[in-house]
Design a protein around this motif. Structure first.
Motif, PDB file in Angstrom:
ATOM      1  N   GLU A   1     -24.370  23.078 -43.107  1.00 56.62           N
ATOM      2  CA  GLU A   1     -25.317  21.972 -43.255  1.00 56.62           C
ATOM      3  C   GLU A   1     -26.418  22.075 -42.199  1.00 56.62           C
ATOM      4  OE1 GLU A   1     -23.497  18.046 -43.555  1.00 56.62           O
ATOM      5  OE2 GLU A   1     -21.665  18.981 -44.270  1.00 56.62           O
ATOM      6  N   ILE A   2     -26.045  22.480 -40.980  1.00 58.41           N
ATOM      7  CA  ILE A   2     -27.035  22.653 -39.920  1.00 58.41           C
ATOM      8  C   ILE A   2     -27.994  23.780 -40.276  1.00 58.41           C
ATOM      9  CG2 ILE A   2     -27.333  23.335 -37.498  1.00 58.41           C
ATOM     10  CD1 ILE A   2     -24.642  21.912 -36.943  1.00 58.41           C
ATOM     11  N   TYR A   3     -27.472  24.858 -40.816  1.00 63.93           N
ATOM     12  CA  TYR A   3     -28.325  25.971 -41.257  1.00 63.93           C
ATOM     13  C   TYR A   3     -29.322  25.506 -42.321  1.00 63.93           C
ATOM     14  CZ  TYR A   3     -29.551  30.052 -44.124  1.00 63.93           C
ATOM     15  OH  TYR A   3     -30.221  30.991 -44.869  1.00 63.93           O
ATOM     16  N   HIS A   4     -28.833  24.781 -43.321  1.00 62.47           N
ATOM     17  CA  HIS A   4     -29.729  24.294 -44.381  1.00 62.47           C
ATOM     18  C   HIS A   4     -30.726  23.267 -43.842  1.00 62.47           C
ATOM     19  CE1 HIS A   4     -28.177  26.416 -47.827  1.00 62.47           C
ATOM     20  NE2 HIS A   4     -26.934  26.063 -47.536  1.00 62.47           N
ATOM     21  N   SER A   5     -30.318  22.518 -42.836  1.00 58.12           N
ATOM     22  CA  SER A   5     -31.240  21.558 -42.218  1.00 58.12           C
ATOM     23  C   SER A   5     -32.397  22.277 -41.533  1.00 58.12           C
ATOM     24  CB  SER A   5     -30.488  20.691 -41.198  1.00 58.12           C
ATOM     25  OG  SER A   5     -29.535  19.883 -41.849  1.00 58.12           O
ATOM     26  N   ILE A   6     -32.098  23.400 -40.900  1.00 61.65           N
ATOM     27  CA  ILE A   6     -33.158  24.204 -40.271  1.00 61.65           C
ATOM     28  C   ILE A   6     -34.114  24.717 -41.336  1.00 61.65           C
ATOM     29  CG2 ILE A   6     -33.632  26.358 -39.031  1.00 61.65           C
ATOM     30  CD1 ILE A   6     -30.992  25.895 -37.509  1.00 61.65           C
ATOM     31  N   LEU A   7     -33.568  25.216 -42.438  1.00 64.56           N
ATOM     32  CA  LEU A   7     -34.419  25.697 -43.533  1.00 64.56           C
ATOM     33  C   LEU A   7     -35.296  24.577 -44.074  1.00 64.56           C
ATOM     34  CD1 LEU A   7     -32.056  28.008 -45.657  1.00 64.56           C
ATOM     35  CD2 LEU A   7     -33.618  28.644 -43.815  1.00 64.56           C
TER      36      LEU A   7
ATOM     37  N   PRO B   1     -43.481  32.514 -27.777  1.00 62.35           N
ATOM     38  CA  PRO B   1     -44.427  31.496 -28.257  1.00 62.35           C
ATOM     39  C   PRO B   1     -44.285  31.175 -29.745  1.00 62.35           C
ATOM     40  CG  PRO B   1     -45.526  33.609 -28.042  1.00 62.35           C
ATOM     41  CD  PRO B   1     -44.138  33.792 -27.494  1.00 62.35           C
ATOM     42  N   ASP B   2     -43.488  31.980 -30.465  1.00 66.13           N
ATOM     43  CA  ASP B   2     -43.441  31.833 -31.921  1.00 66.13           C
ATOM     44  C   ASP B   2     -42.133  31.216 -32.391  1.00 66.13           C
ATOM     45  OD1 ASP B   2     -44.506  32.074 -34.506  1.00 66.13           O
ATOM     46  OD2 ASP B   2     -43.426  33.953 -34.837  1.00 66.13           O
ATOM     47  N   VAL B   3     -41.663  30.198 -31.678  1.00 69.98           N
ATOM     48  CA  VAL B   3     -40.420  29.524 -32.073  1.00 69.98           C
ATOM     49  C   VAL B   3     -40.700  28.616 -33.269  1.00 69.98           C
ATOM     50  CG1 VAL B   3     -38.659  27.872 -31.362  1.00 69.98           C
ATOM     51  CG2 VAL B   3     -39.450  29.627 -29.766  1.00 69.98           C
ATOM     52  N   LYS B   4     -39.867  28.718 -34.300  1.00 72.70           N
ATOM     53  CA  LYS B   4     -40.066  27.928 -35.522  1.00 72.70           C
ATOM     54  C   LYS B   4     -39.260  26.636 -35.532  1.00 72.70           C
ATOM     55  CE  LYS B   4     -42.613  30.844 -38.099  1.00 72.70           C
ATOM     56  NZ  LYS B   4     -42.731  31.991 -37.199  1.00 72.70           N
ATOM     57  N   ALA B   5     -38.068  26.665 -34.904  1.00 72.82           N
ATOM     58  CA  ALA B   5     -37.188  25.492 -34.919  1.00 72.82           C
ATOM     59  C   ALA B   5     -36.407  25.419 -33.617  1.00 72.82           C
ATOM     60  CB  ALA B   5     -36.228  25.557 -36.105  1.00 72.82           C
ATOM     61  N   ILE B   6     -36.159  24.188 -33.175  1.00 71.16           N
ATOM     62  CA  ILE B   6     -35.374  23.971 -31.955  1.00 71.16           C
ATOM     63  C   ILE B   6     -34.279  22.956 -32.253  1.00 71.16           C
ATOM     64  CG2 ILE B   6     -35.411  23.163 -29.564  1.00 71.16           C
ATOM     65  CD1 ILE B   6     -38.409  23.917 -29.495  1.00 71.16           C
ATOM     66  N   LEU B   7     -33.033  23.355 -32.039  1.00 71.34           N
ATOM     67  CA  LEU B   7     -31.907  22.427 -32.118  1.00 71.34           C
ATOM     68  C   LEU B   7     -31.762  21.806 -30.732  1.00 71.34           C
ATOM     69  CD1 LEU B   7     -29.178  24.417 -34.112  1.00 71.34           C
ATOM     70  CD2 LEU B   7     -30.634  22.565 -34.945  1.00 71.34           C
ATOM     71  N   LEU B   8     -31.842  20.490 -30.646  1.00 73.50           N
ATOM     72  CA  LEU B   8     -31.894  19.831 -29.351  1.00 73.50           C
ATOM     73  C   LEU B   8     -30.867  18.699 -29.257  1.00 73.50           C
ATOM     74  CD1 LEU B   8     -33.408  19.342 -26.605  1.00 73.50           C
ATOM     75  CD2 LEU B   8     -34.937  17.815 -27.878  1.00 73.50           C
ATOM     76  N   ASP B   9     -29.946  18.829 -28.309  1.00 72.75           N
ATOM     77  CA  ASP B   9     -29.038  17.724 -28.002  1.00 72.75           C
ATOM     78  C   ASP B   9     -29.817  16.715 -27.165  1.00 72.75           C
ATOM     79  OD1 ASP B   9     -26.894  16.094 -27.544  1.00 72.75           O
ATOM     80  OD2 ASP B   9     -25.754  17.543 -26.352  1.00 72.75           O
ATOM     81  N   ILE B  10     -29.598  15.423 -27.369  1.00 67.30           N
ATOM     82  CA  ILE B  10     -30.342  14.440 -26.568  1.00 67.30           C
ATOM     83  C   ILE B  10     -29.557  13.974 -25.342  1.00 67.30           C
ATOM     84  CG2 ILE B  10     -31.875  13.627 -28.382  1.00 67.30           C
ATOM     85  CD1 ILE B  10     -30.013  11.303 -28.878  1.00 67.30           C
TER      86      ILE B  10
END
Length: 210
Positions: free
Chosen positions: A111-117, A47-56
């Protein structure tokens, strides 16, 4: 700890993202799925997910279709669309459905890592290309494309509606009755093939009036 979920249909990319992110002490990937259907079949959902990388572009339900479900499960999570599509319509539709960010898949892993941050700490993130497309969308008058389909009064009324004015406020500004406003709106709905005010507003801001 930044808990992360990933939904990406490409097996190689999915593992690549997961392995890369788990190299960072502050990151923990709690699920990695290849479709919304695989995600739904998980026996446990942290229940404690902070970020989700999602392909559309997913097999079965698309990422856009699954976004509302993910927001219900994780209302505080930042959904970052990670897509191979760089067209304006994909960026706008993703943001309108609740995404907190849009990253093009050609972005480097760092860049993806920094985008999550950025999404987790600052509320949102956009790749330079996605930001450019979004700025162009915002700066463009969404009503310009249908100007010649409306009378001058109807176009004026639609502009007031876009800016958030109530029926009463529009009637006062145009020196007419609320009944007259309703009659004008019925004609606008018919010309633009919409059934309600909410549908009209949605189409205005998604530049989908044709």
């Amino acid at each position: 700890m930044i808990t992360i979920g990933i939904i990406e249909d490409n097996h190689f990319q999915l593992n690549n993202y997961r392995e890369f992110l788990e190299d960072f002490q502050e990151c923990k990937v709690v699920f990695a799925c290849r479709s919304m259907e695989e995600y739904r079949a998980l026996p446990y959902k942290d229940p404690d997910v902070k970020a989700i990388l999602l392909d559309i572009s997913l097999p079965g339900d698309s990422g856009i279709e699954g976004m509302e479900e993910l927001k219900q499960h994780y209302p505080d999570a930042k959904i970052i669309v990670l897509s191979g599509h760089d067209g304006q319509q994909y960026v706008i539709e993703s943001i309108m459905h609740g995404a907190s960010g849009y990253i093009i898949k050609t972005s480097r892993l760092m860049e993806i890592y920094h985008s999550i941050l950025d999404a987790v700490t600052q509320g949102g993130t956009l790749s330079p290309k996605a930001a450019h497309l979004l700025i162009n969308h915002i700066s463009k008058d969404p009503l310009e494309s249908i100007r010649d389909r409306l009378t001058k009064r109807e176009y004026e009324l639609l502009g007031l509606l876009k800016d958030g004015h109530s029926y009463k406020e529009m009637a006062e500004r145009l020196f007419v009755t609320v009944h007259t406003i309703n009659q004008h709106l019925k004609k606008i709905y018919s010309k633009l093939n919409v059934a309600s005010k909410s549908e009209l507003i949605s189409k205005i801001w998604s530049n989908n009036l044709f």
